[in-house]
Design a protein around this motif. Structure first.
Motif, PDB file in Angstrom:
ATOM      1  N   GLY A  38      32.026  26.112  29.897  1.00  0.00           N
ATOM      2  CA  GLY A  38      33.602  26.075  29.885  1.00  0.00           C
ATOM      3  C   GLY A  38      34.350  27.098  30.183  1.00  0.00           C
ATOM      4  N   ARG A  39      34.107  28.196  29.487  1.00  0.00           N
ATOM      5  CA  ARG A  39      34.963  29.421  30.057  1.00  0.00           C
ATOM      6  C   ARG A  39      34.884  29.853  31.683  1.00  0.00           C
ATOM      7  NH1 ARG A  39      34.064  35.080  27.751  1.00  0.00           N
ATOM      8  NH2 ARG A  39      35.562  36.168  29.069  1.00  0.00           N
ATOM      9  N   THR A  40      33.670  29.678  32.061  1.00  0.00           N
ATOM     10  CA  THR A  40      33.039  29.773  33.527  1.00  0.00           C
ATOM     11  C   THR A  40      33.866  28.762  34.350  1.00  0.00           C
ATOM     12  OG1 THR A  40      30.885  30.664  32.978  1.00  0.00           O
ATOM     13  CG2 THR A  40      31.337  29.853  35.109  1.00  0.00           C
ATOM     14  N   LYS A  41      34.001  27.477  34.033  1.00  0.00           N
ATOM     15  CA  LYS A  41      34.519  26.455  34.883  1.00  0.00           C
ATOM     16  C   LYS A  41      36.202  26.747  34.927  1.00  0.00           C
ATOM     17  CE  LYS A  41      35.528  21.479  35.139  1.00  0.00           C
ATOM     18  NZ  LYS A  41      35.098  20.170  34.664  1.00  0.00           N
ATOM     19  N   ASP A  42      36.710  27.127  33.680  1.00  0.00           N
ATOM     20  CA  ASP A  42      38.195  27.690  33.753  1.00  0.00           C
ATOM     21  C   ASP A  42      38.243  28.768  34.627  1.00  0.00           C
ATOM     22  OD1 ASP A  42      38.727  25.922  31.960  1.00  0.00           O
ATOM     23  OD2 ASP A  42      38.599  27.223  29.999  1.00  0.00           O
ATOM     24  N   ILE A  43      37.472  29.871  34.816  1.00  0.00           N
ATOM     25  CA  ILE A  43      37.887  30.925  35.648  1.00  0.00           C
ATOM     26  C   ILE A  43      37.694  30.394  36.893  1.00  0.00           C
ATOM     27  CG2 ILE A  43      36.724  33.155  36.306  1.00  0.00           C
ATOM     28  CD1 ILE A  43      35.673  33.582  33.544  1.00  0.00           C
ATOM     29  N   LEU A  44      36.718  29.469  37.312  1.00  0.00           N
ATOM     30  CA  LEU A  44      36.490  28.976  38.675  1.00  0.00           C
ATOM     31  C   LEU A  44      37.896  28.409  39.120  1.00  0.00           C
ATOM     32  CD1 LEU A  44      34.748  28.369  41.118  1.00  0.00           C
ATOM     33  CD2 LEU A  44      33.936  26.231  39.871  1.00  0.00           C
ATOM     34  N   ILE A  45      38.203  27.414  38.195  1.00  0.00           N
ATOM     35  CA  ILE A  45      39.504  26.749  38.362  1.00  0.00           C
ATOM     36  C   ILE A  45      40.829  27.426  38.995  1.00  0.00           C
ATOM     37  CG2 ILE A  45      41.271  24.899  38.020  1.00  0.00           C
ATOM     38  CD1 ILE A  45      38.616  23.469  36.331  1.00  0.00           C
ATOM     39  N   ASN A  46      41.061  28.417  38.052  1.00  0.00           N
ATOM     40  CA  ASN A  46      41.919  29.255  38.236  1.00  0.00           C
ATOM     41  C   ASN A  46      41.992  30.230  39.290  1.00  0.00           C
ATOM     42  OD1 ASN A  46      43.249  28.317  35.855  1.00  0.00           O
ATOM     43  ND2 ASN A  46      42.234  29.649  34.491  1.00  0.00           N
ATOM     44  N   SER A  47      40.658  30.614  39.544  1.00  0.00           N
ATOM     45  CA  SER A  47      40.553  31.545  40.626  1.00  0.00           C
ATOM     46  C   SER A  47      40.506  31.017  41.829  1.00  0.00           C
ATOM     47  CB  SER A  47      39.247  32.484  40.688  1.00  0.00           C
ATOM     48  OG  SER A  47      38.149  31.694  40.659  1.00  0.00           O
ATOM     49  N   ASN A  48      40.177  29.695  42.062  1.00  0.00           N
ATOM     50  CA  ASN A  48      40.301  28.840  43.498  1.00  0.00           C
ATOM     51  C   ASN A  48      41.683  28.667  43.571  1.00  0.00           C
ATOM     52  OD1 ASN A  48      37.455  29.063  43.841  1.00  0.00           O
ATOM     53  ND2 ASN A  48      37.122  26.615  43.088  1.00  0.00           N
ATOM     54  N   GLN A  49      42.441  27.936  42.857  1.00  0.00           N
ATOM     55  CA  GLN A  49      43.766  27.835  42.859  1.00  0.00           C
ATOM     56  C   GLN A  49      44.648  29.189  43.437  1.00  0.00           C
ATOM     57  OE1 GLN A  49      45.187  26.412  38.899  1.00  0.00           O
ATOM     58  NE2 GLN A  49      44.785  24.253  39.687  1.00  0.00           N
ATOM     59  N   ASP A  50      44.439  30.190  42.702  1.00  0.00           N
ATOM     60  CA  ASP A  50      44.837  31.312  43.127  1.00  0.00           C
ATOM     61  C   ASP A  50      44.812  32.120  44.567  1.00  0.00           C
ATOM     62  OD1 ASP A  50      46.287  31.585  40.522  1.00  0.00           O
ATOM     63  OD2 ASP A  50      45.036  33.125  39.747  1.00  0.00           O
ATOM     64  N   ARG A  51      43.462  31.890  44.737  1.00  0.00           N
ATOM     65  CA  ARG A  51      42.929  32.354  46.097  1.00  0.00           C
ATOM     66  C   ARG A  51      43.288  31.361  47.196  1.00  0.00           C
ATOM     67  NH1 ARG A  51      38.058  33.213  44.460  1.00  0.00           N
ATOM     68  NH2 ARG A  51      37.423  31.053  45.075  1.00  0.00           N
ATOM     69  N   ARG A  52      43.467  30.064  47.168  1.00  0.00           N
ATOM     70  CA  ARG A  52      44.265  29.351  48.119  1.00  0.00           C
ATOM     71  C   ARG A  52      45.356  29.527  48.213  1.00  0.00           C
ATOM     72  NH1 ARG A  52      41.027  25.257  45.766  1.00  0.00           N
ATOM     73  NH2 ARG A  52      42.464  24.633  44.188  1.00  0.00           N
ATOM     74  N   ALA A  53      46.317  30.295  47.312  1.00  0.00           N
ATOM     75  CA  ALA A  53      47.907  30.450  47.439  1.00  0.00           C
ATOM     76  C   ALA A  53      47.770  31.971  48.021  1.00  0.00           C
ATOM     77  CB  ALA A  53      48.195  30.659  46.049  1.00  0.00           C
ATOM     78  N   CYS A  54      46.795  32.701  48.363  1.00  0.00           N
ATOM     79  CA  CYS A  54      46.671  34.023  49.057  1.00  0.00           C
ATOM     80  C   CYS A  54      47.144  33.638  50.537  1.00  0.00           C
ATOM     81  CB  CYS A  54      45.246  34.509  49.012  1.00  0.00           C
ATOM     82  SG  CYS A  54      45.052  35.367  47.594  1.00  0.00           S
ATOM     83  N   ASN A  55      46.966  32.405  51.112  1.00  0.00           N
ATOM     84  CA  ASN A  55      47.139  32.009  52.479  1.00  0.00           C
ATOM     85  C   ASN A  55      46.686  32.839  53.298  1.00  0.00           C
ATOM     86  OD1 ASN A  55      48.287  29.872  54.244  1.00  0.00           O
ATOM     87  ND2 ASN A  55      50.169  31.156  54.425  1.00  0.00           N
ATOM     88  N   GLY A  56      45.292  33.272  53.223  1.00  0.00           N
ATOM     89  CA  GLY A  56      44.826  34.190  54.289  1.00  0.00           C
ATOM     90  C   GLY A  56      44.969  35.777  54.234  1.00  0.00           C
ATOM     91  N   GLU A  57      45.641  36.161  53.097  1.00  0.00           N
ATOM     92  CA  GLU A  57      46.089  37.601  53.117  1.00  0.00           C
ATOM     93  C   GLU A  57      44.761  38.142  52.442  1.00  0.00           C
ATOM     94  OE1 GLU A  57      47.437  40.122  50.612  1.00  0.00           O
ATOM     95  OE2 GLU A  57      47.396  41.196  52.419  1.00  0.00           O
ATOM     96  N   PHE A  58      44.261  39.271  53.172  1.00  0.00           N
ATOM     97  CA  PHE A  58      43.014  40.137  52.749  1.00  0.00           C
ATOM     98  C   PHE A  58      43.224  40.609  51.245  1.00  0.00           C
ATOM     99  CE2 PHE A  58      41.050  43.995  52.243  1.00  0.00           C
ATOM    100  CZ  PHE A  58      39.852  43.795  52.575  1.00  0.00           C
ATOM    101  N   ASN A  59      44.345  41.530  51.020  1.00  0.00           N
ATOM    102  CA  ASN A  59      44.464  42.048  49.780  1.00  0.00           C
ATOM    103  C   ASN A  59      44.381  41.153  48.465  1.00  0.00           C
ATOM    104  OD1 ASN A  59      44.118  44.686  51.017  1.00  0.00           O
ATOM    105  ND2 ASN A  59      46.336  44.995  51.204  1.00  0.00           N
ATOM    106  N   CYS A  60      45.051  40.111  48.906  1.00  0.00           N
ATOM    107  CA  CYS A  60      45.227  39.087  47.766  1.00  0.00           C
ATOM    108  C   CYS A  60      43.909  38.496  47.721  1.00  0.00           C
ATOM    109  CB  CYS A  60      46.203  38.082  48.265  1.00  0.00           C
ATOM    110  SG  CYS A  60      46.514  36.635  47.217  1.00  0.00           S
ATOM    111  N   ILE A  61      43.246  38.127  48.560  1.00  0.00           N
ATOM    112  CA  ILE A  61      41.994  37.560  48.576  1.00  0.00           C
ATOM    113  C   ILE A  61      40.908  38.331  47.827  1.00  0.00           C
ATOM    114  CG2 ILE A  61      39.997  36.499  49.674  1.00  0.00           C
ATOM    115  CD1 ILE A  61      41.972  35.601  51.804  1.00  0.00           C
ATOM    116  N   ARG A  62      40.927  39.565  48.199  1.00  0.00           N
ATOM    117  CA  ARG A  62      39.984  40.728  47.580  1.00  0.00           C
ATOM    118  C   ARG A  62      40.404  40.805  46.080  1.00  0.00           C
ATOM    119  NH1 ARG A  62      41.305  46.126  49.682  1.00  0.00           N
ATOM    120  NH2 ARG A  62      42.754  46.080  47.854  1.00  0.00           N
TER     121      ARG A  62
END
Length: 107
Positions: free
Chosen positions: A68-92
């Motif tokens: 359960g907790r792992t899925k929450d981390i995955l969902i949140n991190s995927n959303q946040d990573r998509r919002a990085c729009n290709g910016e290296f430091n944000c993705i890292r």
């Protein structure tokens, strides 16, 4: 008796050419299907590709302990990573954050 002549239309549903440069790195996903700026950046940057592999491995381990907790981390991190729009430091930073959260579950 009317006969209809069928005219062959040129194909218009060809897939668009891939925006992917020829040099890609091993990731946890298929880089030939990468379309977003973030996916392309991960596929073409060795540092990010390595973080992606580590993240996926830790995700799989963490999922065995606390799905359960792992899925929450995955969902949140995927959303946040998509919002990085290709910016290296944000993705890292995003990968490092989710890696640390998975490690906290594992350890």
């Amino acid at each position: 008796n009317s006969s209809s002549t069928s005219v062959s239309k040129p194909k218009t549903n060809n897939p668009p050419p891939s925006p992917m440069p020829s040099r890609t790195y091993q990731t946890s996903f298929d880089c030939t299907k990468a379309r977003s700026a973030t996916e392309i950046e991960v596929c073409t940057n060795q540092t990010l590709a390595n973080l992606d592999i580590s993240n996926a491995n830790l995700y799989n381990q963490s999922k065995q302990i606390d799905p359960g907790r792992t899925k929450d981390i995955l969902i949140n991190s995927n959303q946040d990573r998509r919002a990085c729009n290709g910016e290296f430091n944000c993705i890292r930073s995003n990968y490092e954050n989710s890696i640390n959260q998975y490690k906290a579950i594992i350890n």
